[in-house]
Motif scaffolding. Sequence first.
Motif, mmCIF file in Angstrom:
data_model
loop_
_atom_site.group_PDB
_atom_site.id
_atom_site.type_symbol
_atom_site.label_atom_id
_atom_site.label_comp_id
_atom_site.label_asym_id
_atom_site.label_seq_id
_atom_site.Cartn_x
_atom_site.Cartn_y
_atom_site.Cartn_z
ATOM 1 N N LEU A 231 35.128 45.125 18.462
ATOM 2 C CA LEU A 231 36.027 44.554 17.471
ATOM 3 C C LEU A 231 36.805 45.685 16.798
ATOM 4 N N VAL A 232 38.131 45.592 16.841
ATOM 5 C CA VAL A 232 39.008 46.586 16.248
ATOM 6 C C VAL A 232 39.836 45.904 15.160
ATOM 7 N N ILE A 233 39.746 46.437 13.944
ATOM 8 C CA ILE A 233 40.460 45.862 12.800
ATOM 9 C C ILE A 233 41.611 46.776 12.440
ATOM 10 N N CYS A 234 42.824 46.239 12.459
ATOM 11 C CA CYS A 234 44.012 46.931 11.969
ATOM 12 C C CYS A 234 44.566 46.149 10.777
ATOM 13 N N SER A 235 45.465 46.757 10.042
ATOM 14 C CA SER A 235 45.942 46.118 8.814
ATOM 15 C C SER A 235 46.691 44.823 9.095
ATOM 16 N N LYS A 236 47.416 44.726 10.214
ATOM 17 C CA LYS A 236 48.237 43.555 10.482
ATOM 18 C C LYS A 236 47.645 42.623 11.546
ATOM 19 N N TYR A 237 46.553 43.020 12.178
ATOM 20 C CA TYR A 237 45.924 42.162 13.186
ATOM 21 C C TYR A 237 44.521 42.685 13.467
ATOM 22 N N TRP A 238 43.682 41.815 14.014
ATOM 23 C CA TRP A 238 42.394 42.263 14.551
ATOM 24 C C TRP A 238 42.263 41.811 15.993
ATOM 25 N N ARG A 239 41.576 42.639 16.777
ATOM 26 C CA ARG A 239 41.508 42.399 18.213
ATOM 27 C C ARG A 239 40.085 42.593 18.715
ATOM 28 N N SER A 259 46.358 41.941 4.129
ATOM 29 C CA SER A 259 46.100 43.012 5.090
ATOM 30 C C SER A 259 44.609 43.032 5.401
ATOM 31 N N TRP A 260 44.277 43.056 6.714
ATOM 32 C CA TRP A 260 42.878 43.164 7.108
ATOM 33 C C TRP A 260 42.366 44.571 6.769
ATOM 34 N N THR A 261 41.134 44.657 6.267
ATOM 35 C CA THR A 261 40.552 45.978 5.948
ATOM 36 C C THR A 261 39.231 46.233 6.647
ATOM 37 N N GLY A 262 38.618 45.221 7.246
ATOM 38 C CA GLY A 262 37.350 45.459 7.935
ATOM 39 C C GLY A 262 36.790 44.185 8.520
ATOM 40 N N GLY A 263 35.753 44.335 9.347
ATOM 41 C CA GLY A 263 35.121 43.179 9.958
ATOM 42 C C GLY A 263 33.887 43.571 10.737
ATOM 43 N N GLU A 264 33.078 42.554 11.097
ATOM 44 C CA GLU A 264 31.836 42.787 11.829
ATOM 45 C C GLU A 264 31.487 41.540 12.627
ATOM 46 N N PHE A 265 30.676 41.743 13.697
ATOM 47 C CA PHE A 265 30.073 40.628 14.408
ATOM 48 C C PHE A 265 28.883 40.136 13.587
ATOM 49 N N ILE A 266 28.848 38.824 13.299
ATOM 50 C CA ILE A 266 27.695 38.257 12.609
ATOM 51 C C ILE A 266 26.827 37.455 13.567
ATOM 52 N N ALA A 267 27.323 37.238 14.775
ATOM 53 C CA ALA A 267 26.562 36.592 15.848
ATOM 54 C C ALA A 267 27.281 36.927 17.148
ATOM 55 N N ASP A 269 28.917 35.010 18.966
ATOM 56 C CA ASP A 269 30.188 34.291 19.078
ATOM 57 C C ASP A 269 30.888 34.127 17.741
ATOM 58 N N LYS A 270 30.516 34.913 16.714
ATOM 59 C CA LYS A 270 31.160 34.791 15.399
ATOM 60 C C LYS A 270 31.467 36.186 14.856
ATOM 61 N N VAL A 271 32.622 36.270 14.193
ATOM 62 C CA VAL A 271 33.005 37.501 13.502
ATOM 63 C C VAL A 271 33.419 37.143 12.081
ATOM 64 N N ILE A 272 33.217 38.066 11.168
ATOM 65 C CA ILE A 272 33.698 37.914 9.796
ATOM 66 C C ILE A 272 34.700 39.020 9.537
ATOM 67 N N ILE A 273 35.873 38.663 9.034
ATOM 68 C CA ILE A 273 36.962 39.601 8.764
ATOM 69 C C ILE A 273 37.336 39.475 7.300
ATOM 70 N N TRP A 274 37.529 40.604 6.620
ATOM 71 C CA TRP A 274 37.892 40.550 5.207
ATOM 72 C C TRP A 274 39.219 41.260 4.961
#
Length: 943
Positions: A231-239, A259-267, A269-274
């Motif tokens: 998971l790669v988090i950039c300010s204008k998109y996450w991929r 603007s996205w600032t971070g994220g993680e896999f929580i399962a 098949d699930k990700v949380i992005i803040w």
Amino acid sequence: MSGNSLVLPIVLWGRTAPTHCISTLLVMDDFSTIITGCHDGQICLWDMTSDLEICPRAMLFGHTASITCLSKASACSDKQYIVSASESGEMCLWDVNDGRCIEFTKLACTHTGIQFYQFTIGTQREGRLLSNGLYPEILVMDATSLEVLYSLVSKISPDWISSMSIIRSHRTQEDTVVAMSVTGILKVWIITAEVSRMQDLDPVFEEESKPVYCQGCQSISFCTFTQRSLLVICSKYWRVFDAADYSLLCSVPSDNDQSWTGGEFIAADKVIIWTEDGCSYVYKLPPSEHFRSHVGKTKESLVPPLIYKIAERSDKELLICPPVTRFFFGRREPFHKLLIQGDSAGQLSLWSIPDKLQVSSTISLQEAFDKLTPVSAGIIDQLSVLPSKEEPIKVTASVYIPSQGRLVCGREDGSIILVPATQTAIVQLLQGEHMLRRGWPPHRTLRGHRNKVTCVLYPYQISPRYDQRSLVSGGVDFSVIVWDIFTGEMKHIFCVHGGEITQLIVPPENCSVRHLLHHQELQTHFLLCLLSHFFVCSGALDRCVMGITAVEILNACDELAPATVDALSHSAVNLKQAMTRRSLAALKNMAQHKLQTLATNLLAADNADKGNLPKYSHNALVVQAMKTNLTDPDMHVLFFDVEAVIIQLLTEEAQRPNPTLVSPETLQKSQAGADKGGSFLANKIFKQVKETMKETIKEHLLDEDEEEEEEMRRREEKSKSLSLLEYNLTMDTAKLFMSCLHAWGLNEQLDNICLERLGMLRPHCPISFGLISRGGHMSLMLPTFKESLLRQLSLATGLKLTLSDIVGKGTYGVSRAVTTQHLLSVISLANTLMGMTNATFVGEHMKKAPARPPRPGGTPESPRRMQATPPQPSNPALQAQIKQGWSQLAAMHCVMLPDLLGLDKFRPPLLEMLARRWQDRCLEVRFCLFNLLCFLLWKQSAS
């Protein structure tokens, strides 16, 4: 304070919590501690229970710039270490249990990310720290020494590394480091067993370099559930990328206003992005087969569905900087999945994911302070709470004068309070009859500023070339005021600045006076001259002058040559010239100079006869005002130097023909305030010789000079004396220190002896101690630590304890390092007091025989003005009881050693030896036993 001395801090926080603008945060693996770093450079430790209740425990001081990243630095649970880094390149290794700094270093680069990496070579496990930041490589450091071992270097398109992740392989001995550069190039390094053993600075080049066009990368995280996605988090998109060939699987753009600032896999098949504004979003990823079947298709068809949105802030516009959000999940029990957010108000918010969508817990430092009962005391709260207000007037500037034992506190309302430091600390921390007295301890209020006092300076403390009576203060009302500290009189006021005064500085002695203007020339903007000596006051720029006006100002500097500024004020002035000018001040200065020379020669001869012992210049007590942010009120830390306390006690015992009391003014008159060995002889010389020279000088003065002196004396008698209190400063310091250190509540009979026979006082509530470690780094227990301590002790004992159950003895359960220092201090001080005559504190804090302040010219006071308390007769039976009390106090704290040192099996014989030998009249036996105990304590602290 000397770095080699045993110095114990005690802190008075006050009711206002320190500013803690959170810049980064970390949760330990056992989910028992949260660590937050702030933009002002401090680190806060928060305890967290299994029920997700949070309580702040301690604050760590040592960094001088904003904390940029935190990381764990150990894998085992018994030794929980973390590493912190700041914008200035500082790195510190901390013990989370007691806040002790274990190691520190500083590199010429700024770290923005650190990750802990542990590898195994045979049966040995070693830790490494991988750091990235504003430099084009990844540094690999030893996790225990912080030494750079080698670096991961880019051979192709080297650039700053914005984020990295470590992919652990359970099948092979090769681990992978994946990083993203600021230009969007993905880098891959392979760490093998051979690379892990590297101990030199040879670079390790990347195995793969691939452009993935992810500029402005905020974070990279690897899916530990499947080990197949990145998971790669950039300010204008996450991929999301495939972890095998790093092909793009999906991409989600951000809205225009976030603007996205971070994220993680929580399962799997699930990700949380803040986002930057504190909102968080949970997305459900499609199945793995569906994911990879759509590789290369339009990204619109690959957008995962949004499950829910959480953590939206209604007051986000009130924050001065974006909140910090992190996700952590437990790899061992408890297996929580927690989203934690910290903001600029020092508040922590916690969500349990994905079970709860509502906030599970929230707490801020100020909320924790507000819940305290009793409230956390400030240094002069008893003098600052007005009848019409609930909150005390805030202290905004402070200076401590060790030679006088005085604390000077400037306040928010423009007033300045002068108070004995030990007495005001006793009021705040200890119980006693002083609690029934209004306006206790004796104090003096100086009023002259019309608004908040911003800085206070006692120039004589920095350089002896200044007048020891002068105190200087600055405020937001653009004014600088010079006070007479002994009479409370306002001597001068300067209101020529174009803004508030932010700092007062004493310039070096060789500073050129061409750039300093005399206070009589009211054209100054930044600088002024104080009584023929200069100091610097920083403020706002009022105006710039050019041309003829600038020339006139510079000419004024030339006119004020040192030889023309009342040369009679110089101590070496010629007597004939002084007689011609009829200057009484010049004659007195000359006499004082001659007396000092004579006394110095006599003292030097006396020291030569005694073997020329070196003087000990450390202060037993230093009160230091501190604040985490410039907008905060002052909190105060009391630093007790145990070695200095013991030396001053023994010195005064050796010099004391009869027990007498001294006032702060008497202490400050000693030429060498810290050299107690020569003060008694110096005072005798001054009193004998000054009277003779005074009569000689008077014979040459005219009648009008005598009338002038008599008028000055009458004015002094009319002015209210600023003598705060007659007391023995050393004994009062020892009393405060021992009362705070004693383990109250363990032995009721001994507690009564301490109260009635030894004169100690019981604390109001658990004392907030501190711990000084390597490089002057320091941890200070927050007043809320007692809540965490209550929970820990209740779980350990199975009893529901109250606050009164842990007062005194509770501080011995904080950490082994703190307990070691406390035991060593209380045993050594008790052993010292046991060998002294009449070493009791009974009544020491309530003496009421004020003495007049010293005359400006140094003339000794007449006998009728000095009302010293007569020495008490020595009672052999009472002396024996006092010595026995100190012996029992030391022995009880020695009993605590087996538990501390892990010597349970040696407990019975050790106790028997202590009971038999500690009462031994042979001082050599007792001294040897004391040294043995100190050695054991030292070994414990070293380990």
